[in-house]
Scaffold this active site. Structure first.
Site, PDB file in Angstrom:
ATOM      1  N   LYS A   1       4.412  -8.866   3.499  1.00 55.31           N
ATOM      2  CA  LYS A   1       3.410  -8.508   3.811  1.00 55.31           C
ATOM      3  C   LYS A   1       2.165  -8.923   2.661  1.00 55.31           C
ATOM      4  CE  LYS A   1       0.712  -3.650   3.607  1.00 55.31           C
ATOM      5  NZ  LYS A   1       1.142  -2.449   3.948  1.00 55.31           N
TER       6      LYS A   1
ATOM      7  N   THR B   1       0.989  -1.246   0.695  1.00 57.23           N
ATOM      8  CA  THR B   1      -0.172  -0.182   0.522  1.00 57.23           C
ATOM      9  C   THR B   1       0.606   1.281  -0.021  1.00 57.23           C
ATOM     10  OG1 THR B   1      -1.126  -1.260   1.325  1.00 57.23           O
ATOM     11  CG2 THR B   1      -1.766   1.142   0.995  1.00 57.23           C
TER      12      THR B   1
ATOM     13  N   GLU C   1       3.661  -5.938  17.509  1.00 52.35           N
ATOM     14  CA  GLU C   1       3.028  -4.093  16.425  1.00 52.35           C
ATOM     15  C   GLU C   1       1.617  -4.073  16.418  1.00 52.35           C
ATOM     16  OE1 GLU C   1       3.070  -5.331  12.328  1.00 52.35           O
ATOM     17  OE2 GLU C   1       2.302  -7.191  12.666  1.00 52.35           O
TER      18      GLU C   1
HETATM   19  C1  LIG Z   1       0.230  -5.972   9.811  1.00 51.89           C
HETATM   20  C2  LIG Z   1       0.714  -4.570   9.463  1.00 51.89           C
HETATM   21  N1  LIG Z   1       1.884  -4.053  10.125  1.00 51.89           N
HETATM   22  C3  LIG Z   1       2.977  -2.654   9.575  1.00 51.89           C
HETATM   23  C4  LIG Z   1       2.227  -2.086   8.228  1.00 51.89           C
HETATM   24  C5  LIG Z   1       3.010  -0.822   8.394  1.00 51.89           C
HETATM   25  O1  LIG Z   1       3.634  -0.966   7.237  1.00 51.89           O
HETATM   26  P1  LIG Z   1       4.036   0.170   6.213  1.00 51.89           P
HETATM   27  O2  LIG Z   1       4.809   1.192   6.526  1.00 51.89           O
HETATM   28  O3  LIG Z   1       4.595  -0.698   4.793  1.00 51.89           O
HETATM   29  O4  LIG Z   1       3.108   0.507   5.547  1.00 51.89           O
HETATM   30  C6  LIG Z   1       0.994  -2.683   8.171  1.00 51.89           C
HETATM   31  C7  LIG Z   1       0.449  -1.252   7.032  1.00 51.89           C
HETATM   32  O5  LIG Z   1      -0.476  -2.261   6.447  1.00 51.89           O
HETATM   33  C8  LIG Z   1       0.169  -3.753   8.961  1.00 51.89           C
HETATM   34  O6  LIG Z   1      -0.662  -4.020   7.708  1.00 51.89           O
END
Ligand SMILES: Cc1ncc(COP(=O)(O)O)c(C=O)c1O
Length: 271
Positions: A140, A29, A173
C-alpha cells in the site's frame, strides 16, 4: 482531531517531503472502534513488509505505540497512517538509513448507504488497467494514480466501486477494495504477485474462511471465471464486505457464503 507528524501535533510537512515529491512512502487506513485500531497487527505486518521491500527505516514499536495513542484519542473513526522517506536532498537518490517521517490523520467514521451491505453493489467496469510491477505488488504505497484515474471514470451514485483488471486482462481487485469469488464452494481471490494491494481485510477473510473449513484459493482470475461465479463480493478494512450484484452485463445474486463472512466481519468492525 489534530494530525500528528513524528508524534507531535502538526498539520503540515516540509515541501521537500519525498511522499509529496515522488509518492515515496507507504500508508495504512485503519478503522478505529471505541479507541481501538481494528486488525492492527495485520496493518502493521503489511507496513513492516513494505518498509523492508522499499528499504524504509522505521521503528515498529514506536509506530505501534503512536497508533494506539492516536486511536485512543480518536475514539470512533478512521485513522490514516503515512510513512514517507522524509525530505529529499537531491533528486531520486536516497540517503541510506534516514528515518521515515510518521504522519497520523484522523477522520470521522466512514458513512456508506446501508443498502451497499444489504442489497449489494454495482461495480463500474474500469477501462484503466493496473500495470504489472512485482517490486511494488501487494504494497500500500503512496503512488495511487491508477486508482485516481479509475475512480474518475464514473460519477454516478449507482456504482459504489469499480472493477480493475491488469494489462493482460486478469481480474485483480476493486479501486479501493479486494475482490472475492465463490465458485462451486471454493473461495477465490486474485494472486497479487504482479499488481494490486494485498488488503488487510482480504487476509482476514482468507483466514476466517480457512478456520471455517471453507476451501480457499489465491490464483489468477479470468473475466470468464468472474462471469460464471456463484457469488462475488468486495472488501476492505473500513467498510468490511459488500456483496456485488452486477458489473456491466454480468450479474450475481447475494449468496450464503458472502452473508456468512459478512456477519463475521461486521462483528469485527462492530457495524
Ligand atoms: C487499491 C486497493 N486495494 C485494496 C484495498 C483494500 O485494502 P484493506 O483491506 O487493507 O483496506 C484498498 C484499500 O483502500 C485499496 O486502495
Amino acid at each position: 482531531m489534530h494530525s500528528w507528524v513524528d508524534g507531535q501535533p502538526a498539520d503540515s510537512v516540509p515541501l521537500k517531503d519525498r511522499g509529496l515529491a515522488y509518492g515515496d512512502g507507504l500508508f495504512e487506513t485503519i478503522a478505529v472502534k471505541a479507541g481501538q485500531p481494528v486488525l492492527l497487527d495485520r496493518h502493521l505486518h503489511r507496513l513492516d513488509e513494505g518498509c523492508r521491500r522499499l528499504a524504509l527505516v522505521a521503528d515498529p514499536a514506536l509506530i505501534r505505540s503512536e497508533v494506539l495513542a492516536y486511536a485512543a484519542a480518536l475514539g470512533d473513526g478512521v485513522l490514516k497512517l503515512m510513512l514517507t522517506r522524509g525530505d529529499s536532498l537531491r533528486g531520486y537518490g536516497i540517503t541510506p538509513g534516514a528515518p521515515v517521517r510518521r504522519i497520523l490523520l484522523g477522520s470521522p467514521p466512514a458513512t456508506y448507504p446501508p443498502a451497499y451491505g444489504t442489497d449489494g453493489i454495482r461495480l463500474f467496469p474500469c477501462a484503466t488497467r493496473l500495470s504489472e510491477q512485482p517490486l511494488l505488488a501487494g504494497l500500500k504505497h503512496l503512488n495511487r494514480l491508477e486508482q485516481v484515474l479509475a475512480r474518475a471514470e464514473w460519477q454516478d451514485a449507482e456504482h459504489a466501486e469499480g472493477l480493475m483488471l491488469d494489462r493482460s486482462g486478469r481480474v485483480i481487485e476493486g479501486v479501493f477494495s479486494n475482490l472475492f469469488l465463490v465458485c462451486n464452494g471454493l473461495l477465490l481471490t486474485a494472486d497479487l504477485a504482479r499488481c494490486g494491494v494485498a488488503g488487510v481485510m482480504r487476509a482476514e477473510v482468507l483466514a476466517q474462511a480457512q478456520a471455517l473449513g471453507i476451501p480457499v484459493a489465491v490464483a489468477d482470475i479470468s473475466l470468464e471465471q468472474l462471469q460464471q461465479a456463484d457469488e462475488v463480493f468486495v472488501c476492505n478494512s473500513v467498510y468490511g464486505i459488500w456483496p456485488v450484484r452486477d458489473c456491466a452485463a454480468m450479474s450475481w445474486s447475494v449468496g450464503p457464503l458472502t452473508r456468512k463472512l459478512q456477519g463475521i466481519v461486521r462483528a469485527l468492525l462492530d457495524i
